[in-house]
Scaffold this active site. Structure first.
Site, PDB file in Angstrom:
ATOM      1  N   HIS A   2      65.941 -51.952 -57.322  1.00  0.00           N
ATOM      2  CA  HIS A   2      65.181 -52.888 -56.405  1.00  0.00           C
ATOM      3  C   HIS A   2      64.251 -52.034 -55.650  1.00  0.00           C
ATOM      4  O   HIS A   2      64.574 -50.730 -55.427  1.00  0.00           O
ATOM      5  CB  HIS A   2      65.945 -53.711 -55.544  1.00  0.00           C
ATOM      6  N   CYS A  54      59.670 -55.966 -53.735  1.00  0.00           N
ATOM      7  CA  CYS A  54      60.660 -56.276 -54.516  1.00  0.00           C
ATOM      8  C   CYS A  54      60.248 -56.916 -55.568  1.00  0.00           C
ATOM      9  O   CYS A  54      60.723 -56.819 -56.766  1.00  0.00           O
ATOM     10  CB  CYS A  54      61.868 -56.764 -53.917  1.00  0.00           C
ATOM     11  N   HIS A 106      65.136 -61.267 -50.760  1.00  0.00           N
ATOM     12  CA  HIS A 106      64.868 -60.031 -51.461  1.00  0.00           C
ATOM     13  C   HIS A 106      65.284 -60.317 -52.782  1.00  0.00           C
ATOM     14  O   HIS A 106      66.395 -60.998 -53.107  1.00  0.00           O
ATOM     15  CB  HIS A 106      65.816 -58.950 -50.722  1.00  0.00           C
TER      16      HIS A 106
END
Length: 188
Positions: free
Chosen positions: A157, A94, A145
């Site tokens: 993402h 990510c 994240h």
């Protein structure tokens, strides 16, 4: 009568041109303060509202440009699998996807890790999100994240299960784990 038809055609063609000229000349008539309608105001008196409208328009154009760039990056990386620590088309995580997107699309260098990216820019409330803002989520007790907000409660993402995708922040998984947002792109 046959000889007069070309002349008649020229006259008929000229009538619309004359009508347009008369109508347009009415537009250029002198507008002095005494013959203005009471609800009509001089442009100078509305400078601040015109400036606000222009600023809103410029922000809209910038948002469209930002979203277009992010979507170009997404189209190029869609479906690339997730790989912890990865930063290539063989696999990307990510923070690597976020870092590459901002470098390649905006010429902005962001740190490599999610932990460092969450310190960049300025904090933004969820209700004030703009396209291009970083959205950060809690994943477990220490995990984090990051994705890039693209509007309409959606973000792009690199997900651990599906690779580079677009997800909704309203999905129960993401809604429950939303932590904060950071604005790293200036809008000036």
């Amino acid at each position: 009568m046959v000889k007069s038809q070309p002349i008649l055609r020229y006259i008929l063609r000229g009538i619309p041109a004359i009508a347009v000229a008369v109508l347009l000349s009415a537009c250029s008539a002198n507008n002095t303060a005494k013959n203005m309608h009471p609800e009509t105001r001089a442009v100078g008196s509305e400078t601040s509202s015109l400036q606000a409208s222009q600023d809103e328009f410029e922000n809209l154009v910038r948002n469209v440009d930002v979203k277009s760039r992010i979507m170009d990056q997404y189209a190029d990386w869609k479906g690339v699998r997730y790989r912890l620590g990865g930063s290539t088309k063989k696999g990307i995580d990510c923070s690597g996807f976020v870092q590459r997107t901002f470098r390649e699309q905006f010429g902005l260098e962001l740190p490599r890790s999610t932990y460092e990216q969450q310190e960049m820019g300025k904090s933004v409330s969820r209700s004030n999100l703009r396209t291009g803002d970083l959205v950060l989520f809690r994943a477990g007790s220490t995990g984090r994240h990051v994705g890039i907000y693209i509007g309409n409660n959606q973000f792009v993402h690199a997900s651990t299960s599906s690779g580079v995708i677009i997800s909704s922040m309203n999905e129960p998984y993401w809604k429950k784990r939303y932590n904060e947002a950071r604005r790293v792109l200036s809008r000036s």
